[in-house]
Each structure stands twice: as structure tokens, then as C-alpha cells.
Design an enzyme around this catalytic site. Sequence first.
Site, PDB file in Angstrom:
ATOM      1  N   GLU A 226       5.429  -1.130  -4.690  1.00 22.63           N
ATOM      2  CA  GLU A 226       4.744  -2.416  -4.554  1.00 22.63           C
ATOM      3  C   GLU A 226       4.232  -2.970  -5.874  1.00 22.63           C
ATOM      4  OE1 GLU A 226       4.342  -4.338  -1.977  1.00 22.63           O
ATOM      5  OE2 GLU A 226       4.980  -3.103  -0.298  1.00 22.63           O
ATOM      6  N   TRP A 254       3.721 -10.584   8.893  1.00 21.84           N
ATOM      7  CA  TRP A 254       4.400  -9.346   9.292  1.00 21.84           C
ATOM      8  C   TRP A 254       4.384  -9.304  10.816  1.00 21.84           C
ATOM      9  CZ3 TRP A 254       2.162  -4.470  11.180  1.00 21.84           C
ATOM     10  CH2 TRP A 254       3.128  -3.461  11.327  1.00 21.84           C
ATOM     11  N   ALA A 255       5.555  -9.461  11.407  1.00 20.66           N
ATOM     12  CA  ALA A 255       5.695  -9.464  12.862  1.00 20.66           C
ATOM     13  C   ALA A 255       6.982  -8.713  13.205  1.00 20.66           C
ATOM     14  CB  ALA A 255       5.721 -10.881  13.408  1.00 20.66           C
ATOM     15  N   TRP A 270       2.335 -30.619  16.359  1.00 17.23           N
ATOM     16  CA  TRP A 270       2.422 -29.453  17.240  1.00 17.23           C
ATOM     17  C   TRP A 270       3.853 -29.233  17.761  1.00 17.23           C
ATOM     18  CZ3 TRP A 270      -1.313 -25.963  17.299  1.00 17.23           C
ATOM     19  CH2 TRP A 270      -2.588 -26.350  16.866  1.00 17.23           C
ATOM     20  N   ASP A 520     -18.241   1.058   9.284  1.00 16.81           N
ATOM     21  CA  ASP A 520     -18.701   1.367  10.635  1.00 16.81           C
ATOM     22  C   ASP A 520     -17.721   2.307  11.336  1.00 16.81           C
ATOM     23  OD1 ASP A 520     -20.416   0.723  13.081  1.00 16.81           O
ATOM     24  OD2 ASP A 520     -18.401   0.187  13.777  1.00 16.81           O
ATOM     25  N   GLU A 575     -20.748   5.543   7.912  1.00 15.14           N
ATOM     26  CA  GLU A 575     -21.516   5.813   9.127  1.00 15.14           C
ATOM     27  C   GLU A 575     -20.817   6.944   9.876  1.00 15.14           C
ATOM     28  OE1 GLU A 575     -22.899   3.744  13.312  1.00 15.14           O
ATOM     29  OE2 GLU A 575     -20.845   3.829  12.617  1.00 15.14           O
TER      30      GLU A 575
END
Length: 865
Positions: A226, A254-255, A270, A520, A575
Site C-alpha cells: 500500500e 469497497w463493496a 435522484w 471502548d 477500557e
Amino acid sequence: MCLNKVLMLDLKKNKSAEVWPRGRVRLVNSCLGYLVAYPKMSHTDTGPTSSLTTSPCCSPACTRISRTHLPVSRALLPPPRHRFAVHRRCVSAPARPQSSHHPVPSAARSTAGSPPSASLLAASPFREEEEEEEEGEEAPRELPPPVGGSGRPGVRVPPAPALYSGRARRRPAGAHKMAAASTQGPRAPKLAQLLERDPYLAPFEQDFQRRYALFYNRLKSIEENEGGLDKFSKSYKTFGVNQFVDGGVYCKEWAPGAEAVFLTGDFNGWNPFSHPYKKMEYGKWELFIPPGQDGYSPVPHGSKLKVVIRAQNGELLYRISPWARYVVRDQDKVNYDWVHWNPPQSYIRKHRSPERLKSLRIYESHVGIASPEGKIASYKNFTYNVLPRIKDLGYNCVQLMAIMEHAYYASFGYQVTSFFAASSRYGTPDDLKEMIDVAHSMGITVLLDVVHSHASKNSEDGLNKFDGTDSCFFHSGPKGTHQLWDSRLFDYSNWEVLRFLLSNLRMWIEDYGFDGFRFDGVTSMLYHHHGIGTGFSGDYNEYFGLHVDEDALCYLMLANHMVNFLHPECITIAEDVSGMPALCRPVAEGGGGFDYRLAMAIPDKWIQIIKELKDEDWNMGNIVYTLTNRRYEEKCIAYAESHDQALVGDKTLAFRLMDAEMYTNMSVLSPLTPVIDRGIQLHKMIRLITHALGGDSYLNFMGNEFGHPEWLDFPRKGNNESYHYARRQFNLTDDHLLRYRFLNAFDRDMNKSEERFGWLASPPAFVSEKHESNKVIAFERAGLLFIFNFHPYQSYTDYRVGVEIPGKYKILLDSDASEYGGHQRLDHNTEYFSEEYPHNYRHNSLMVYIPSRVAIVLQNMDNAK
């Protein structure tokens, strides 16, 4: 409950020990329960010696010293010659050699066509230390990264290579030698220092080596494929929708499970098919929209957008880009809309970030509740009304919760839907940037409560099923869902997930100016069981083996390495309730790389004491043990309570101590009842002893410093969508007829005293007394003498307290002072002179008057600051 083990030591075999008494070593089942032993030190030593003293006699009248000034959870310096390890042999298996016949996919390399940027790997400190290996030692063999797949037909996504994907398995005795001989890959350059500090980790050396090798090879693969971690983590500038200088718009997603991808919105009326993306390798799609004839962007600022996904079954899905920077929800709608954010003039920062702090006094905050009014407060309100209060209270750091966009307000920000978008319910992105900039002008560090442990299950306005499959960004099937949180779990071994999460951290630092992160849900990330139905007793086998998610741990190592290398001024906090060893040690030692972990056992201990024990039954030794039970040289953030205790269903310390009387007897015009008096005095004492003894930094949730009288409850169906309890009544401290101002003033002066003397950044305290019958605790830290009398009614005149440094002492802080709602039983003009009278293993001592339920801090005036 505690599991006490009495271990008999063979004293004669250790010639370096001065005294080897029979001792008691505790192994407790708590959030941070470790096997604890204390290194014995002479009076003039600045570091631990080779002898060992265990916890003293537990007699109620015992005043003998406990060497809690260097509490170490099995981390002894140096290791005792005679070890009393109670662990099984390491069960890690030898690493499987990687396959080297697969070529590296060309698409995994940089597609920019430019030469790679300066390599983070080449500049990494790990490289230098590998070159400093002893002569004659065989250099670790580096293997080319293998090629993996995403598990979807027709899609090849190059994952970061793992040195050993099987992690741990049982093996016969003696297999550790074979493992050491067969393990391939780089070695953690400073692992020996970790094992020297904590010899009980030695059986798990191969686990640390494997984890480090996984990190190293993954980092190396990013460098090779990369163009470097620097470029890799800047993907937020190319993914999503980004505008070029000439006005053109570049879109990238990215799909991997999509059959086709389109961009639609206000800009094209649209039309769902007018702007198709071009399919690239490895599940990526790109689209370039040239600028208009007038040079303006074809996608105006503030216009709404959607990514249209044609799923494999032919269904059209309207999605918000995972990289969207700004999403809003109209009041008459349920779902959020993606709004293109590209203002003609963005906010320009005026102030530099503060220098890296030696210790943190953290004010944990939520922007939306930071107002006395029953509404969602704004970034502007926080900037001009709350930040000055925080500065006045003496806090040097703000930890912001619920900033990453979350569709459900009552989730407290922990069900994130848009990871790159600052929550629009408080204002615009520029409003947040201004708020952080103003905080920096006050010298306040700003941390983001980042949620990378899971994501919301929302699909219309979240990441879930973005490409029509359940495995885009997340594990497929049950493995990808958290049973308790009902949320999706990231696949940390996926190359594009690493790109997404690392870029997310980078964006918050460089675009908004955050100075670090509190991660978290780290416990959920570290283990495949996510901590569900699992207790941690402190047995080291609980932290190594197949149940550890080493892909998630590798991501955390990469994240900390990236943050510390690119922005060394930034701070990261974990945490973690499990107490994972070395989580807060450098990556070079095989550790997780965090700067701090939360000392989560402390608030639980205070709740348990207040709920279950009468004041006469408080155990001083147990309080000291909980406050000092932390791993040596792994920094902890102590707190008496956080947002968890403020939420509905729980109670703050003030509410537990004073309960309903807070509504009727907090006025100075009403009599001081025993309940209110007890609550005010203990509230101050609990916070001071936690602040001074509990760790290397301190945290407080907004409002708890003055004993906020109500719980925290966000609007939801169960309370008729009320905002009455989703607020902080700061106005209570401004009313001089209310006793809340006493607690607020004490919290301010406590922080100001720490700012002046720096006890949080000082070595751990020397506890000279924890007297059970007298209910007295005394300790020294940062040249100050702290004395606490928790007895409910007994005061002591001419009470002798040990002190190491001789001189004249005076009161620096007194919880019994009138300005703090005390009874003014101490004369602040009194001078306390030390005597050459040894007491509690201190060379000197002095006599004090210590009233009941009072804490005092004495300063040596001969060494006054």
C-alpha cells in the site's frame, strides 16, 4: 469474593533476601484481580530491591507497613530466585510455516503510480533494535505474505498475513523447545525486558512472539502493498466522496458483494443509474465526476447523496457511504440522510495542541446533556459555557463521548452508524472543530471516546449489509453478532477493515484536532467470548490461548503504533476489565501499546462498600489493596465513578450516600441532617483517596464532582421521550444557598493541588498505615502526607503518623474546612514538626489531630513549592 492462597517460601535458598516472612498472597476475582506481591525496599531506595515482602498480617489492630508504594501484580523487579509460580506450562503450539509459493497480488499494491512514501516500517524503532541483536544470533527469517480470500465468489481481498493463524493448542512436555526452534518471523526486540519485569509471563513467551510477529508481518505487508502505513491510513481522503482542487469529484467504495454500484442524489435528480462506478480489483469501485463548465463541483455542498448497490439477487439498496462525513436526520424521518459536506471555507484552527501531559485529570463529558435545560445541547454551548467550568475545576483533559454519529440517542453513542461523521444533533463539523480549538487555547487536551469494538446493526443508515451481504466489514453468521449488545462485530483480519478503522483514527486526529482516544469495549475485542459469562481471576492462562482474538489484538497494536509514531503527542486509553498483561506496554515488548488502562475495579469496590457494609465495618486494608492493585509500570486511570454509575438503573456515589434527602436537605437554610453530613464528608474523602492513591491519572464524569442529584436517562419510549433526566444541572453549583457548591469547591482545590504538586505523575504512594480499628489510612506521595480518618465518630488527638522526610508541615488541603461544607475542627495555622522517632518503618514521625470523617493533606514547608 477473594480466593486467598497462603504460599510457603523457601527462605534459605534466597541469599539476597534480608527477611523472608511467611506471607499471604492474594488472588482475587475482580475486574483487575491479580496475584499480588510487594517488593521490599529500603528507606533510601528509589527502585525495588531483590527481596520480597508479602501483604502483612490482617489483624484488625495491625499497623505494620504494607509496601504498597510499588504494588505489582506478579510483576517483580528483579525476579526472585525461588519462584512460586502456580501456572500450568504454556500450551502454545509451534507456529506453522507460511506458504511462500503464492505471489503477492498486484492490486494490493499502491495504485497511485507514485513511489512509496517514507516507510513507517523502515523508520520504526523496531528496526533499529533488531539490528542491535547479539552477535551470532540467527536473524529471523522473513517470508513473503500469502494470498488470502474474502470467502466470496469472484472476490479476492488480500488480507494482512498472520504468522500463525491457529494461535494455541496443547502440546506435550518439552514441546516449548521445539516451538522456539521452529517459530519463524521477527522477534519482539524488547520482550526480554517485559519478562524480566514479570517473570511469571515467561511460560507465555511464544505467545508474545507470535503476537508481535503477526503485527510485524501485517505492518510489513501494508508497507509493501500500500505504499506505507502513512498512505494506508490516509484512505479517508480517497474513499467516499472527495472533491479535487479543480472541482471534480472522486468517489470510491469497497463493496465486494455488489454486482453494480451507482451514485445518486440531488445533483442528478435522484437518477439511480446515471452515475455508475467502475469495478476495480478486490471489491473496490470508483467513479470520477468531472467539474462543471464553470469549474464548480458537480456535487454542491449541502446536497444529499446515496450510494446505490445492486445486490447479487438483483435488489437495489440505497446506502450511506461508510466514509460519509456528515449525516443528518429530519424530525419527520426515522433514518439519517447523507449530506455532502464541503463548505467554501472550513474552520481553520488557531491554536496548537497542548504538549503531551505527564498525568491526566480527565473530565468525561457528553455534549448533548451538558446543559441544565431539557434538550439536546450543542457544540457551541459546550464551547462557551462548559469549557470554562472545566478549566476552572482544574481538569486538563476532556474525554468526549457520543461524538461518532449514532442513530439512537439513548445508546450513549455506543451504537455507531457513521464512523467518519461527527454527530449532527449537536451542530456542524466546524462547530466541533471550533470547540476543540478553544479547548486547546485553554491548555485542555481533548480525547475521543472511539468505538471500534462493534457497530450498529442499522443497514439503512449504518454499515450493516452495505453491499447486500452480512460479511462486508463484519464476520459472517453468529460470529459477527454480539449476543448482549445486538450489534455487529468487525473482522479485524480483513485488509479493508484495517484500512477503514486506521483511517478513521487518523481522520479524527488530523481533521478535527483530537489528541488521542479512549478505546471502548477492548475486552470484547480481545476475546472470542467477548467477556460474556466469563470472569477473570488473574490466572495468566486466561489471557493466552485459543479464546484470545489475536487479529483484534493485532489491530490494536497497529492502531497504537500508528498513533504513537505519526502523532507522538497523542494518548490512547484502553477500557479493559480483564486485566490483560502488557496491554499498556510498548509494542516492541510484545505489548498492546496503550498508554493507560482504566482501573475499573475501583468504582465497583466503592459501590460494594457503601451498599453492603456499615461504616464501622469498612476494611482499610481492602480499600488500600483495591486502590493499589495494578500492574507495575502499566499506567492506570483511577476513578471513583464514571458515566456507568450515573445512568438510570444505577446510582452515583452521592445518591447512594444521601439518596432522597438530596431533594429536601441540600439547602444551607435547612438543618444539616446526619445523612447529608455523612454523605458530604465521605463523598470528598472517597474522591481524594481515589485521586491520590488509585493510579497515574484521574477521571470524573461531568456533574459527579458536585454530587449531581439525579440519574441520567436519555429520551426513550420507556420515559415518554423525556429530556428531563438527560441534562446536567450545573446551575446548582452557582446557587450559594445550596450545599452542592461545597463539593464543587473541594473538587476544584483537589485538582489544583495535584496540578501544583503532580502526585499523579509521581511514583506510587508509600502506605505507612492502614489501621483497621482506628479506620485510619496514611501514605506519602509527591512529598505530601495524606491522612484519612474514616471512623464515623472517633477523632484522635496527638495521633502519631510516620513520615520519611523531616521538617515542618502545614495543612495544604482539609476536607473539614468551612468552604467545603466541613465542621472547621482544624486550625490551619498549626505547624507540625517531625521528630526523629521511627514509626511504621518511617525514619521520622509527627503528631496530628485528625477528626472523624476527615482527610487532610500536609505539605513539608521546608521543601515548599
